[in-house]
Design an enzyme around this catalytic site. Sequence first.
Site, PDB file in Angstrom:
ATOM      1  N   TYR A  70      -1.262   8.039  -2.770  1.00  0.00           N
ATOM      2  CA  TYR A  70      -1.367   7.671  -4.187  1.00  0.00           C
ATOM      3  C   TYR A  70      -2.616   8.304  -4.822  1.00  0.00           C
ATOM      4  CZ  TYR A  70       1.831   3.549  -3.802  1.00  0.00           C
ATOM      5  OH  TYR A  70       2.891   2.691  -3.645  1.00  0.00           O
ATOM      6  N   GLY A  71      -3.625   8.482  -3.990  1.00  0.00           N
ATOM      7  CA  GLY A  71      -4.978   8.752  -4.507  1.00  0.00           C
ATOM      8  C   GLY A  71      -5.184  10.063  -5.237  1.00  0.00           C
ATOM      9  N   ASN A 101      -6.490  -0.061  -2.937  1.00  0.00           N
ATOM     10  CA  ASN A 101      -7.540   0.010  -3.963  1.00  0.00           C
ATOM     11  C   ASN A 101      -7.135   0.856  -5.155  1.00  0.00           C
ATOM     12  OD1 ASN A 101     -10.324  -1.100  -2.760  1.00  0.00           O
ATOM     13  ND2 ASN A 101      -9.115  -0.210  -1.118  1.00  0.00           N
ATOM     14  N   THR A 102      -6.314   1.884  -4.898  1.00  0.00           N
ATOM     15  CA  THR A 102      -5.987   2.826  -5.975  1.00  0.00           C
ATOM     16  C   THR A 102      -5.177   2.131  -7.074  1.00  0.00           C
ATOM     17  OG1 THR A 102      -5.999   4.567  -4.310  1.00  0.00           O
ATOM     18  CG2 THR A 102      -5.000   5.104  -6.417  1.00  0.00           C
ATOM     19  N   GLU A 158      -3.004   9.172   7.921  1.00  0.00           N
ATOM     20  CA  GLU A 158      -1.555   8.906   7.975  1.00  0.00           C
ATOM     21  C   GLU A 158      -0.900   9.664   9.130  1.00  0.00           C
ATOM     22  OE1 GLU A 158       0.906   7.041   6.236  1.00  0.00           O
ATOM     23  OE2 GLU A 158      -0.740   5.893   5.371  1.00  0.00           O
ATOM     24  N   CYS A 207     -11.068   2.216   0.172  1.00  0.00           N
ATOM     25  CA  CYS A 207      -9.653   2.565   0.367  1.00  0.00           C
ATOM     26  C   CYS A 207      -9.256   1.861   1.646  1.00  0.00           C
ATOM     27  CB  CYS A 207      -9.483   4.078   0.515  1.00  0.00           C
ATOM     28  SG  CYS A 207      -7.844   4.567   1.115  1.00  0.00           S
ATOM     29  N   THR A 208      -8.081   1.235   1.638  1.00  0.00           N
ATOM     30  CA  THR A 208      -7.727   0.388   2.784  1.00  0.00           C
ATOM     31  C   THR A 208      -7.428   1.192   4.047  1.00  0.00           C
ATOM     32  OG1 THR A 208      -5.452   0.281   1.933  1.00  0.00           O
ATOM     33  CG2 THR A 208      -6.935  -1.542   1.386  1.00  0.00           C
ATOM     34  N   HIS A 209      -7.306   2.510   3.919  1.00  0.00           N
ATOM     35  CA  HIS A 209      -7.169   3.328   5.125  1.00  0.00           C
ATOM     36  C   HIS A 209      -8.516   3.468   5.862  1.00  0.00           C
ATOM     37  CE1 HIS A 209      -3.394   4.650   3.243  1.00  0.00           C
ATOM     38  NE2 HIS A 209      -3.076   5.279   4.363  1.00  0.00           N
ATOM     39  N   ASP A 244       0.873  -1.172   0.000  1.00  0.00           N
ATOM     40  CA  ASP A 244       0.000   0.000   0.000  1.00  0.00           C
ATOM     41  C   ASP A 244       0.908   1.220   0.000  1.00  0.00           C
ATOM     42  OD1 ASP A 244      -2.391   1.510   0.186  1.00  0.00           O
ATOM     43  OD2 ASP A 244      -2.096   1.756   2.336  1.00  0.00           O
ATOM     44  N   SER A 245       0.292   2.406  -0.111  1.00  0.00           N
ATOM     45  CA  SER A 245       1.075   3.634  -0.053  1.00  0.00           C
ATOM     46  C   SER A 245       1.577   3.905   1.364  1.00  0.00           C
ATOM     47  CB  SER A 245       0.205   4.806  -0.507  1.00  0.00           C
ATOM     48  OG  SER A 245      -0.950   4.878   0.312  1.00  0.00           O
TER      49      SER A 245
HETATM   50  N1  DGL Z   1      -4.834   2.851   0.875  1.00  0.00           N
HETATM   51  C1  DGL Z   1      -4.796   3.036  -0.538  1.00  0.00           C
HETATM   52  C2  DGL Z   1      -6.076   2.661  -1.203  1.00  0.00           C
HETATM   53  O1  DGL Z   1      -6.679   1.685  -0.773  1.00  0.00           O
HETATM   54  C3  DGL Z   1      -4.103   4.299  -1.042  1.00  0.00           C
HETATM   55  C4  DGL Z   1      -4.484   5.573  -0.394  1.00  0.00           C
HETATM   56  C5  DGL Z   1      -3.629   6.737  -0.897  1.00  0.00           C
HETATM   57  O2  DGL Z   1      -2.428   6.646  -0.825  1.00  0.00           O
HETATM   58  O3  DGL Z   1      -4.213   7.722  -1.385  1.00  0.00           O
HETATM   59  O4  DGL Z   1      -6.518   3.244  -2.151  1.00  0.00           O
END
Ligand code: DGL
Length: 261
Positions: free
Chosen positions: A41-42, A73-74, A147, A179-181, A9-10
């Site tokens: 990443y998003g 997910n991204t 984060e 999003c996994t966050h 992940d990011s």
């Molecule tokens: N946790 C990631 C996701 O599921 C990336 C979130 C990010 O870095 O913007 O999309």
Amino acid sequence: MSTLLGLFDSGVGGLTVLRQVLARRPGQRCLYLGDTARVPYGQRSPEEIRTIAAEVIRWLGRQGVDGILMACNTTNALAFDVAESLAGVPVLGLIDSAASQLQADRVGVLATPATAASGAYGHSIRAVHPGAEVVEVGCPAFVPLIETGQLSGTALRQAAQAYLEPLLAARVEVIVLGCTHYPLLQPLLQELVPADVVLVDPAVAAAARLDGVLPPCLDQPAQRLERCCFRVTGPADPFSLAATAWLGERPEVEQVDLGQG
Ligand code: DGL
């Protein structure tokens, strides 16, 4: 010795996926990469996300993983094809895992701006359930707040209310945490939606699919994280500290350069 699963992940978000994997397969050896030098990443372009995914997948491949679970997910939305073509081992994604289990007619998706703009959840859900109405909302404020460890507070609550508004207006039955966050925001989100709206964490379905891809892990380690390695592209200490809240113990973390090793 059990197989090695690569997850990435990011940042810390993918740890919500790791938790689901370990809950289901406690003996699984896991290599987790947090690309913290490039989080989030998003907000990046599809081209950047595809380039990043290629670098990460190549690096995981060089570490000898037997399978990859995209705990992001991204990259799953924008670069699943890249991952599959470069990995040389089975690749599992969150999006089709979640889509295959959804039964609802009206589905909301909270995701990063890049994931929401890609329409990947809508495509995958309608492929399984053609009549479904899918409302996808990008949530740019969430990842930077999470984060830095902010899981409550006025800024987060106001952002959440604004992102939920179109989903509630569409009377969705289910909200996918795309999003996994976001599973870390589950208590807050649950407070802000009617009691009968179900929040879905795609990691549960993805972890279950691992059983069809990797052999069973027959023995269990004495310590929960004993078979997990954590690597980051940014400084190790902030990640290790942030991860403690997510994992319940402080992991050993090492910084790596994806161009080397
Ligand atoms: N946790 C990631 C996701 O599921 C990336 C979130 C990010 O870095 O913007 O999309």
